[in-house]
Write a protein that holds these residues in place. Structure first.
Motif, short mmCIF file in Angstrom:
data_model
loop_
_atom_site.label_atom_id
_atom_site.label_comp_id
_atom_site.label_asym_id
_atom_site.label_seq_id
_atom_site.Cartn_x
_atom_site.Cartn_y
_atom_site.Cartn_z
N PRO A 193 0.81 -1.23 0.00
CA PRO A 193 0.00 0.00 0.00
C PRO A 193 0.85 1.28 0.00
CG PRO A 193 -0.64 -1.51 1.79
CD PRO A 193 0.67 -1.97 1.26
N ILE A 194 0.38 2.27 -0.77
CA ILE A 194 1.00 3.59 -0.83
C ILE A 194 0.23 4.54 0.08
CG2 ILE A 194 1.54 5.59 -2.29
CD1 ILE A 194 1.79 3.63 -4.66
N THR A 195 0.93 5.16 1.01
CA THR A 195 0.30 6.11 1.94
C THR A 195 0.92 7.50 1.76
OG1 THR A 195 -0.27 4.45 3.59
CG2 THR A 195 -0.04 6.71 4.38
N ILE A 196 0.08 8.50 1.62
CA ILE A 196 0.55 9.88 1.52
C ILE A 196 -0.08 10.68 2.66
CG2 ILE A 196 0.59 11.96 0.09
CD1 ILE A 196 0.71 10.13 -2.34
N LEU A 197 0.78 11.28 3.46
CA LEU A 197 0.31 12.06 4.61
C LEU A 197 0.57 13.53 4.35
CD1 LEU A 197 0.69 11.07 8.31
CD2 LEU A 197 0.90 13.45 7.61
N LEU A 198 -0.48 14.33 4.37
CA LEU A 198 -0.37 15.76 4.13
C LEU A 198 -0.85 16.52 5.36
CD1 LEU A 198 -1.88 15.87 0.51
CD2 LEU A 198 0.54 15.94 1.13
N GLY A 199 -0.02 17.44 5.83
CA GLY A 199 -0.38 18.26 6.97
C GLY A 199 -0.05 19.71 6.72
N GLY A 200 0.18 20.44 7.80
CA GLY A 200 0.49 21.86 7.66
C GLY A 200 -0.76 22.71 7.80
N ALA A 201 -0.55 24.01 7.77
CA ALA A 201 -1.65 24.95 8.03
C ALA A 201 -2.53 25.21 6.82
CB ALA A 201 -1.08 26.27 8.55
N LYS A 202 -1.91 25.23 5.63
CA LYS A 202 -2.66 25.65 4.44
C LYS A 202 -3.07 24.49 3.56
CE LYS A 202 -0.63 30.27 4.00
NZ LYS A 202 0.08 31.20 3.11
N ILE A 203 -4.34 24.52 3.14
CA ILE A 203 -4.83 23.51 2.22
C ILE A 203 -4.69 23.97 0.77
CG2 ILE A 203 -7.24 24.33 2.25
CD1 ILE A 203 -8.07 21.34 2.15
#
Length: 402
Positions: A193-203
């Motif tokens: 499985p490929i997992t991509i985690l996106l965070g931070g303040a701005k979408i």
């Protein structure tokens, strides 16, 4: 990668290489480098050219001097560091164009290096200026771009300068690695499985990425300030949590929910959050469901259930990309989520997964846990990495191909 020439396609013997690097490294008040990753990753390119008895002219920017020369933003502090790293004397020139650098390049022996002053001391650098590019082009026979961190910028040394090196332009080994590793995600080449985690303040900077990766990612984990617009569009209460006010974001989110309704289970949002009554480390806190944040309170970290859920997904992943913290990790009381993610990715990497981490905050959190050396690859460009994930060719790469 086939159509993009690299330094491996050239022999630099008796040639002068004009090498655009990204030495915009973080420093402390004593002008000491606190993270030399970008420089270390460019050293193989420099060594390759030197070993073939080529001359090197290094060009880079540092900070945001806005076209005004100053000691604060001078690159001179790098001379001793580079000399020690490369075990040869690195020369320095306080100008980038004109008779003085031309003379210094002419005096340079093959196998030697000249570092030029900050490109951004010239306002023309950020304005795609043809004349500035032409003057810079006089300093080399072959142009090499090894500055992935600014490959998404429309700046003179990135997009205009290569035009003056028809057939004699290429990317360095750092750039080659960045492209190859990002292709594992962009082309769905990574082991599943490929997992991509996106965070931070701005979408706003990442919403296009979600549209692009939803077709090949197995899990998309969203945390930090990015998660609240999702919750709000679904009818949840987010209190005073940070939300970008942008009608385009709302429109795109609705489109994602509508277009990918059968894949929406790929997107994982936090279920619970640590909320605070003010934006400071010592504020009052409590843990609540992410869709039930009262007015006067704001979400500053993911909660224990969400940490467990995200870490369990990471634990079963074989290819992982992470950009952006899942909370205000610079406040110790709201750093647990981000630190837990950092440790989980490092642990999974040690068990055989491939991990790619980019963005200053994400890498900083890895360092907080002393696990930055356990990641497969640390990207040298947060913004360039995000631009690549939107499946758009970076300007710096287009300029090499054209």
């Amino acid at each position: 990668m086939k159509e993009i020439k690299t330094v491996d396609d050239f022999n630099f013997e008796n040639k002068t290489a004009l090498v655009r690097v990204d030495f915009n490294v973080p420093i402390n008040k004593l002008h000491e480098i606190t993270d030399d990753t970008r420089i270390r990753y460019s050293i193989p390119t420099i060594q390759k050219i030197i070993s073939e008895k080529g001359k090197i002219v290094l060009i880079s920017h540092f900070g945001r001097p806005k076209g005004i020369p100053s000691q604060t933003f001078s690159l001179k502090f790098l001379v001793d560091y580079l000399s020690k790293q490369l075990k040869i004397t690195v020369n320095f020139c306080e100008n980038c164009i004109g008779k003085i650098p031309l003379k210094k390049v002419d005096e340079l022996k093959y196998g030697e290096i000249l570092l030029l002053e900050n490109l951004r001391f010239y306002k023309e650098e950020e304005k795609e200026n043809e004349n500035f590019a032409y003057e810079l082009s006089k300093l080399g026979d072959i142009y090499v771009n090894d500055a992935f961190g600014v490959a998404h910028r429309y700046h003179t040394s990135i997009t205009i300068l290569p035009k003056f090196f028809s057939g004699k332009k290429c990317i360095g080994l750092l750039m080659k690695k960045e492209i190859q590793y990002l292709d594992q995600f962009l082309l769905g080449k990574g082991k599943k499985p490929i997992t991509i985690l996106l965070g931070g303040a701005k979408i706003s900077s990442k919403i296009e990425i979600i549209e692009n990766i939803i077709d090949f990612a197995d899990y998309i984990l969203i945390g930090g300030g990015m998660s609240y617009p999702f919750i709000k569009i679904k009818g949840g209460m987010v209190g005073d949590s940070i939300i970008e006010k942008n009608k385009k974001i709302e429109k795109t989110l609705k489109k994602i929910f509508r277009k990918y309704h059968n894949k929406i289970n790929i997107i994982h949002l936090p279920k619970d959050v640590v909320i605070a009554d003010s934006f400071k480390n010592e504020s009052n806190t409590k843990i609540v469901p992410i869709d039930s944040i009262p007015n006067g309170w704001m979400g500053l970290d993911i909660g224990p259930y969400s940490i467990k859920n995200f870490c369990q997904i990471i634990e079963k992943s074989k290819t992982i990309l992470w950009n952006g913290p899942v909370g205000v990790f610079e406040f110790e009381n709201f750093s647990l989520g981000t630190r837990s993610i950092a440790k989980a990715i490092a642990n999974r990497t040690e068990k055989g997964a491939f991990s790619l981490v980019g963005g200053g905050d994400s890498i900083a959190s890895l360092k907080m846990e002393n696990c930055e050396n356990k990641i497969s690859y640390l990207s040298t460009g947060g913004g360039a990495m995000l631009a690549s994930l939107k499946n758009k060719m970076l300007p710096g790469i287009s300029a090499i191909i054209l």
